[in-house]
Design a protein around this motif. Structure first.
Motif, PDB file in Angstrom:
ATOM      1  N   SER A  78       0.832  -1.211   0.000  1.00  0.00           N
ATOM      2  CA  SER A  78       0.000   0.000   0.000  1.00  0.00           C
ATOM      3  C   SER A  78       0.865   1.258   0.000  1.00  0.00           C
ATOM      4  N   LYS A  82       0.723   4.080  -2.825  1.00  0.00           N
ATOM      5  CA  LYS A  82       0.512   5.491  -2.471  1.00  0.00           C
ATOM      6  C   LYS A  82       1.532   6.389  -3.156  1.00  0.00           C
ATOM      7  N   ARG A  85       0.489   6.594  -6.772  1.00  0.00           N
ATOM      8  CA  ARG A  85      -0.722   7.400  -6.932  1.00  0.00           C
ATOM      9  C   ARG A  85      -0.420   8.878  -6.755  1.00  0.00           C
ATOM     10  N   ASP A  86       0.296   9.224  -5.679  1.00  0.00           N
ATOM     11  CA  ASP A  86       0.601  10.623  -5.397  1.00  0.00           C
ATOM     12  C   ASP A  86       1.508  11.224  -6.464  1.00  0.00           C
ATOM     13  N   LYS A  89      -0.458  11.949  -9.534  1.00  0.00           N
ATOM     14  CA  LYS A  89      -1.283  13.150  -9.388  1.00  0.00           C
ATOM     15  C   LYS A  89      -0.465  14.405  -9.645  1.00  0.00           C
ATOM     16  N   ASP A 109      -7.366   1.373 -11.313  1.00  0.00           N
ATOM     17  CA  ASP A 109      -8.305   1.781 -10.251  1.00  0.00           C
ATOM     18  C   ASP A 109      -8.118   0.944  -8.991  1.00  0.00           C
ATOM     19  N   VAL A 112      -5.142   2.176  -7.139  1.00  0.00           N
ATOM     20  CA  VAL A 112      -5.484   3.401  -6.403  1.00  0.00           C
ATOM     21  C   VAL A 112      -6.234   3.041  -5.122  1.00  0.00           C
ATOM     22  N   ARG A 113      -7.100   2.038  -5.178  1.00  0.00           N
ATOM     23  CA  ARG A 113      -7.813   1.601  -3.968  1.00  0.00           C
ATOM     24  C   ARG A 113      -6.849   1.030  -2.938  1.00  0.00           C
ATOM     25  N   ALA A 115      -3.845   1.943  -2.631  1.00  0.00           N
ATOM     26  CA  ALA A 115      -3.122   3.112  -2.110  1.00  0.00           C
ATOM     27  C   ALA A 115      -3.897   3.794  -0.995  1.00  0.00           C
ATOM     28  N   SER A 116      -5.214   3.644  -0.985  1.00  0.00           N
ATOM     29  CA  SER A 116      -6.013   4.298   0.053  1.00  0.00           C
ATOM     30  C   SER A 116      -6.056   3.484   1.350  1.00  0.00           C
ATOM     31  N   LEU A 117      -5.502   2.277   1.332  1.00  0.00           N
ATOM     32  CA  LEU A 117      -5.454   1.466   2.551  1.00  0.00           C
ATOM     33  C   LEU A 117      -4.453   2.061   3.533  1.00  0.00           C
ATOM     34  N   SER A 119      -1.337   2.061   6.206  1.00  0.00           N
ATOM     35  CA  SER A 119      -0.057   1.365   6.124  1.00  0.00           C
ATOM     36  C   SER A 119      -0.120   0.058   6.910  1.00  0.00           C
TER      37      SER A 119
END
Length: 176
Positions: A78, A82, A85-86, A89, A109, A112-113, A115-117, A119
């Motif tokens: 994750s 992240k 993903r960052d 962006k 996608d 990205v999900r 990445a939202s988990l 650590s």
């Protein structure tokens, strides 16, 4: 090196870096290294050759075209997701193409999900808190029951003491 990366890593991600500058690539590599990941850049043809015949990983083959990089996650998947993903962006030139984790191909996608988990450390803390909660609750209930028992015993003792004092007063009144 690519075969070892695919077999030895927890997860791998395919990214398109076509328009990234050298400085941006260095920044991305540094950020990935800090989280236990690495970025390997190779021609798509060489990557296809590396994954050819590797069971489960050959599903990445259709995505291996243009200028691609392979990001390997050794530890916290994750955290690597992240970073990607960052960075994507902030730098539109980096595109998440596809990922691979636990023998499953992940869409951009889904990466990205991931990445939202939280650590790994946060997830472990949450698991510990969840496991500890029933025993802490039981301890509170037992402590409350003990306190209630002590309070009840104290009241009984106070009543007996009051009763004994009343009897003593009555005996003293009869003697007088």
């Amino acid at each position: 090196h690519l075969k070892e990366g695919f077999t030895g890593s927890t997860a791998s991600f395919v990214v398109n870096y076509q328009k990234l500058t050298v400085v941006q690539m260095q920044k991305l590599r540094r950020a990935l290294r800090q989280q236990g990941g690495s970025l390997k850049v190779a021609k798509a043809r060489l990557v296809k050759r590396a994954v050819d015949g590797m069971e489960g990983i050959d599903t990445l083959e259709p995505y291996l075209k243009e200028q691609i990089g392979i990001v390997f996650a050794d530890k916290d998947v994750s955290a690597i997701a992240k970073v990607l993903r960052d960075f994507a962006k902030e730098n539109e030139a980096l595109k998440l193409v596809v990922g691979r984790m636990d023998q499953k191909t992940l869409t951009a996608d889904e990466v990205v999900r991931i990445a939202s988990l939280p650590s790994r450390e946060v997830l472990l803390a949450q698991v510990c808190a969840t496991l500890q909660a029933p025993s802490a609750g039981l301890a509170r209930v037992l402590n409350g029951m003990i306190l209630q028992l002590l309070w009840t015993l104290k009241q009984v003792g106070d009543k007996k003491q009051d009763g004994a004092a009343v009897q003593e007063n009555e005996q003293n009144e009869q003697v007088d």
